[in-house]
Design a protein around this motif. Structure first.
Motif, PDB file in Angstrom:
ATOM      1  N   PRO A   1       0.895   7.261  -7.568  1.00 53.37           N
ATOM      2  CA  PRO A   1       0.400   8.579  -7.173  1.00 53.37           C
ATOM      3  C   PRO A   1       1.571   9.496  -6.797  1.00 53.37           C
ATOM      4  CG  PRO A   1      -0.787   6.836  -6.005  1.00 53.37           C
ATOM      5  CD  PRO A   1       0.320   6.186  -6.750  1.00 53.37           C
ATOM      6  N   ARG A   2       1.528  10.724  -7.263  1.00 55.21           N
ATOM      7  CA  ARG A   2       2.625  11.680  -7.036  1.00 55.21           C
ATOM      8  C   ARG A   2       2.833  12.018  -5.560  1.00 55.21           C
ATOM      9  NH1 ARG A   2       5.715  12.364 -11.109  1.00 55.21           N
ATOM     10  NH2 ARG A   2       4.765  12.626 -13.135  1.00 55.21           N
ATOM     11  N   ASP A   3       1.746  12.021  -4.775  1.00 54.26           N
ATOM     12  CA  ASP A   3       1.898  12.416  -3.373  1.00 54.26           C
ATOM     13  C   ASP A   3       2.171  11.236  -2.440  1.00 54.26           C
ATOM     14  OD1 ASP A   3      -0.679  11.595  -3.956  1.00 54.26           O
ATOM     15  OD2 ASP A   3      -1.626  12.942  -2.523  1.00 54.26           O
ATOM     16  N   ALA A   4       2.472  10.070  -3.005  1.00 55.69           N
ATOM     17  CA  ALA A   4       2.825   8.911  -2.168  1.00 55.69           C
ATOM     18  C   ALA A   4       4.228   9.115  -1.599  1.00 55.69           C
ATOM     19  CB  ALA A   4       2.765   7.629  -2.987  1.00 55.69           C
ATOM     20  N   THR A   5       4.328   8.966  -0.279  1.00 56.93           N
ATOM     21  CA  THR A   5       5.628   9.137   0.386  1.00 56.93           C
ATOM     22  C   THR A   5       6.053   7.900   1.157  1.00 56.93           C
ATOM     23  OG1 THR A   5       4.563  10.082   2.332  1.00 56.93           O
ATOM     24  CG2 THR A   5       5.316  11.631   0.643  1.00 56.93           C
ATOM     25  N   GLN A   6       5.120   6.983   1.408  1.00 54.87           N
ATOM     26  CA  GLN A   6       5.432   5.790   2.199  1.00 54.87           C
ATOM     27  C   GLN A   6       4.890   4.545   1.519  1.00 54.87           C
ATOM     28  OE1 GLN A   6       3.399   6.476   5.858  1.00 54.87           O
ATOM     29  NE2 GLN A   6       4.776   8.105   6.535  1.00 54.87           N
ATOM     30  N   VAL A   7       5.633   3.457   1.671  1.00 53.32           N
ATOM     31  CA  VAL A   7       5.195   2.147   1.190  1.00 53.32           C
ATOM     32  C   VAL A   7       5.059   1.250   2.401  1.00 53.32           C
ATOM     33  CG1 VAL A   7       5.820   0.135  -0.193  1.00 53.32           C
ATOM     34  CG2 VAL A   7       6.422   2.418  -0.993  1.00 53.32           C
TER      35      VAL A   7
ATOM     36  N   SER B   1       0.844  -1.201   0.000  1.00 50.49           N
ATOM     37  CA  SER B   1       0.000   0.000   0.000  1.00 50.49           C
ATOM     38  C   SER B   1       0.875   1.245   0.000  1.00 50.49           C
ATOM     39  CB  SER B   1      -0.960   0.013   1.189  1.00 50.49           C
ATOM     40  OG  SER B   1      -0.255  -0.049   2.407  1.00 50.49           O
ATOM     41  N   LEU B   2       0.384   2.270  -0.670  1.00 50.65           N
ATOM     42  CA  LEU B   2       1.060   3.567  -0.731  1.00 50.65           C
ATOM     43  C   LEU B   2       0.282   4.555   0.117  1.00 50.65           C
ATOM     44  CD1 LEU B   2       1.824   3.792  -4.559  1.00 50.65           C
ATOM     45  CD2 LEU B   2       3.293   2.937  -2.723  1.00 50.65           C
ATOM     46  N   HIS B   3       1.012   5.383   0.867  1.00 47.21           N
ATOM     47  CA  HIS B   3       0.404   6.365   1.767  1.00 47.21           C
ATOM     48  C   HIS B   3       1.031   7.725   1.528  1.00 47.21           C
ATOM     49  CE1 HIS B   3      -1.445   3.229   4.379  1.00 47.21           C
ATOM     50  NE2 HIS B   3      -0.509   2.515   3.778  1.00 47.21           N
ATOM     51  N   ASN B   4       0.264   8.784   1.816  1.00 46.39           N
ATOM     52  CA  ASN B   4       0.820  10.132   1.703  1.00 46.39           C
ATOM     53  C   ASN B   4       1.487  10.521   3.021  1.00 46.39           C
ATOM     54  OD1 ASN B   4      -1.252  10.904   3.446  1.00 46.39           O
ATOM     55  ND2 ASN B   4      -2.474  11.871   1.846  1.00 46.39           N
ATOM     56  N   ALA B   5       1.988  11.746   3.113  1.00 43.22           N
ATOM     57  CA  ALA B   5       2.716  12.206   4.302  1.00 43.22           C
ATOM     58  C   ALA B   5       1.848  12.201   5.550  1.00 43.22           C
ATOM     59  CB  ALA B   5       3.281  13.600   4.045  1.00 43.22           C
ATOM     60  N   GLU B   6       0.540  12.328   5.398  1.00 45.01           N
ATOM     61  CA  GLU B   6      -0.375  12.314   6.541  1.00 45.01           C
ATOM     62  C   GLU B   6      -0.782  10.892   6.941  1.00 45.01           C
ATOM     63  OE1 GLU B   6      -1.233  14.445   3.742  1.00 45.01           O
ATOM     64  OE2 GLU B   6       0.058  15.894   4.762  1.00 45.01           O
ATOM     65  N   GLY B   7      -0.301   9.889   6.213  1.00 43.38           N
ATOM     66  CA  GLY B   7      -0.625   8.503   6.527  1.00 43.38           C
ATOM     67  C   GLY B   7      -1.869   7.985   5.832  1.00 43.38           C
ATOM     68  N   GLN B   8      -2.487   8.795   5.000  1.00 44.01           N
ATOM     69  CA  GLN B   8      -3.695   8.363   4.289  1.00 44.01           C
ATOM     70  C   GLN B   8      -3.323   7.369   3.196  1.00 44.01           C
ATOM     71  OE1 GLN B   8      -5.690  11.512   2.226  1.00 44.01           O
ATOM     72  NE2 GLN B   8      -7.464  10.269   1.729  1.00 44.01           N
ATOM     73  N   GLN B   9      -4.056   6.277   3.155  1.00 43.86           N
ATOM     74  CA  GLN B   9      -3.815   5.257   2.140  1.00 43.86           C
ATOM     75  C   GLN B   9      -4.292   5.759   0.784  1.00 43.86           C
ATOM     76  OE1 GLN B   9      -4.392   0.952   3.100  1.00 43.86           O
ATOM     77  NE2 GLN B   9      -6.058   1.185   1.637  1.00 43.86           N
ATOM     78  N   LEU B  10      -3.391   5.657  -0.209  1.00 44.09           N
ATOM     79  CA  LEU B  10      -3.707   6.146  -1.550  1.00 44.09           C
ATOM     80  C   LEU B  10      -3.987   5.025  -2.546  1.00 44.09           C
ATOM     81  CD1 LEU B  10      -0.876   8.824  -1.807  1.00 44.09           C
ATOM     82  CD2 LEU B  10      -3.272   9.196  -1.150  1.00 44.09           C
ATOM     83  N   TYR B  11      -3.271   3.931  -2.407  1.00 43.95           N
ATOM     84  CA  TYR B  11      -3.392   2.854  -3.391  1.00 43.95           C
ATOM     85  C   TYR B  11      -2.970   1.541  -2.735  1.00 43.95           C
ATOM     86  CZ  TYR B  11      -3.187   0.525  -7.922  1.00 43.95           C
ATOM     87  OH  TYR B  11      -3.415  -0.309  -8.979  1.00 43.95           O
ATOM     88  N   VAL B  12      -3.665   0.450  -3.075  1.00 43.50           N
ATOM     89  CA  VAL B  12      -3.365  -0.880  -2.534  1.00 43.50           C
ATOM     90  C   VAL B  12      -3.360  -1.888  -3.667  1.00 43.50           C
ATOM     91  CG1 VAL B  12      -4.160  -2.719  -0.991  1.00 43.50           C
ATOM     92  CG2 VAL B  12      -4.496  -0.344  -0.341  1.00 43.50           C
ATOM     93  N   TRP B  13      -2.402  -2.803  -3.620  1.00 46.85           N
ATOM     94  CA  TRP B  13      -2.419  -3.925  -4.549  1.00 46.85           C
ATOM     95  C   TRP B  13      -1.736  -5.105  -3.881  1.00 46.85           C
ATOM     96  CZ3 TRP B  13       1.371  -0.413  -4.486  1.00 46.85           C
ATOM     97  CH2 TRP B  13       2.655  -0.736  -4.896  1.00 46.85           C
ATOM     98  N   THR B  14      -1.853  -6.274  -4.478  1.00 44.57           N
ATOM     99  CA  THR B  14      -1.285  -7.484  -3.899  1.00 44.57           C
ATOM    100  C   THR B  14      -0.337  -8.153  -4.878  1.00 44.57           C
ATOM    101  OG1 THR B  14      -3.130  -8.839  -4.669  1.00 44.57           O
ATOM    102  CG2 THR B  14      -3.303  -7.926  -2.440  1.00 44.57           C
ATOM    103  N   GLY B  15       0.458  -9.039  -4.353  1.00 36.03           N
ATOM    104  CA  GLY B  15       1.387  -9.787  -5.182  1.00 36.03           C
ATOM    105  C   GLY B  15       1.857 -11.012  -4.426  1.00 36.03           C
ATOM    106  N   THR B  16       2.691 -11.783  -5.051  1.00 31.82           N
ATOM    107  CA  THR B  16       3.214 -12.995  -4.435  1.00 31.82           C
ATOM    108  C   THR B  16       4.734 -12.928  -4.380  1.00 31.82           C
ATOM    109  OG1 THR B  16       3.262 -14.107  -6.574  1.00 31.82           O
ATOM    110  CG2 THR B  16       1.293 -14.429  -5.216  1.00 31.82           C
ATOM    111  N   ALA B  17       5.297 -13.721  -3.486  1.00 34.22           N
ATOM    112  CA  ALA B  17       6.746 -13.859  -3.417  1.00 34.22           C
ATOM    113  C   ALA B  17       7.187 -14.864  -4.477  1.00 34.22           C
ATOM    114  CB  ALA B  17       7.153 -14.324  -2.023  1.00 34.22           C
ATOM    115  N   ASP B  18       8.492 -14.963  -4.677  1.00 32.66           N
ATOM    116  CA  ASP B  18       9.016 -15.892  -5.681  1.00 32.66           C
ATOM    117  C   ASP B  18       8.716 -17.350  -5.337  1.00 32.66           C
ATOM    118  OD1 ASP B  18       9.965 -13.689  -7.002  1.00 32.66           O
ATOM    119  OD2 ASP B  18      12.076 -14.022  -6.500  1.00 32.66           O
ATOM    120  N   ALA B  19       8.655 -17.679  -4.036  1.00 33.87           N
ATOM    121  CA  ALA B  19       8.342 -19.047  -3.598  1.00 33.87           C
ATOM    122  C   ALA B  19       7.007 -19.046  -2.862  1.00 33.87           C
ATOM    123  CB  ALA B  19       9.445 -19.573  -2.684  1.00 33.87           C
TER     124      ALA B  19
END
Length: 161
Positions: A140-146, A103-121
């Motif tokens: 998103p341009r204002d994303a500051t945290q992952v 998930s990506l969050h802005n400087a205020e901690g608001q969630q901007l975008y979420v997606w899922t994935g898998t590991a190699d194993a």
């Protein structure tokens, strides 16, 4: 030879010894549950909030996400966010690797975008590790945290509704 009846002092001694035994058993059980809290929570997930209230970290998956890195790369003439990391099996048993939630969050901690994935194993032997690499085109341009974690049961229920 007939038994002598117990005196009041002897009765009290037995009562105190019994109370001490019950208290020691209770304390021992609580200590064991605390020491083996990860296994306890794996068996009884509803106990996790109680350990967390006591300030004890709980890992119910037996896996840890480490060494998360993110950076912007240019692919097909556009910015792409690339996130990499590792998943470690910290137990002595084979573990299935759950889906990873990013998930990506802005400087205020608001969630901007979420997606899922898998590991190699999809599963790891005891002490083994694997990698993951996920990309997001035009983040998103204002994303500051992952934030990276494993998908929880609540995430699945929320996506169905």
């Amino acid at each position: 030879m007939p038994r002598k009846p117990l005196t009041a002092g002897a009765n009290r001694t037995w009562l105190l010894a019994g109370a001490a035994l019950v208290a020691a058993t209770g304390i021992g059980t609580l200590m064991a549950l605390t020491i083996f809290r990860h296994e306890t929570v794996r068996i009884a997930p509803s106990l996790a909030p109680y350990f967390e209230m006591m300030g004890l970290e709980v890992n119910s998956t037996g896996l840890e996400i480490r060494n998360v890195r993110s950076h912007i790369v240019i692919e097909d003439h556009r910015e792409t966010l690339e996130i990499t990391g590792q998943v470690f099996n910290i137990t002595r048993a084979r573990q299935m690797v759950p889906v990873i939630r990013l998930s990506l969050h802005n400087a205020e901690g608001q969630q901007l975008y979420v997606w899922t994935g898998t590991a190699d194993a999809t599963e790891l032997a005891a002490g083994e590790k694997t990698q993951f690499r996920r990309k997001l085109a035009s983040p998103p341009r204002d994303a500051t945290q992952v934030m990276v974690r494993f998908v929880a049961r609540d995430d699945i229920v929320a996506s169905i509704r």
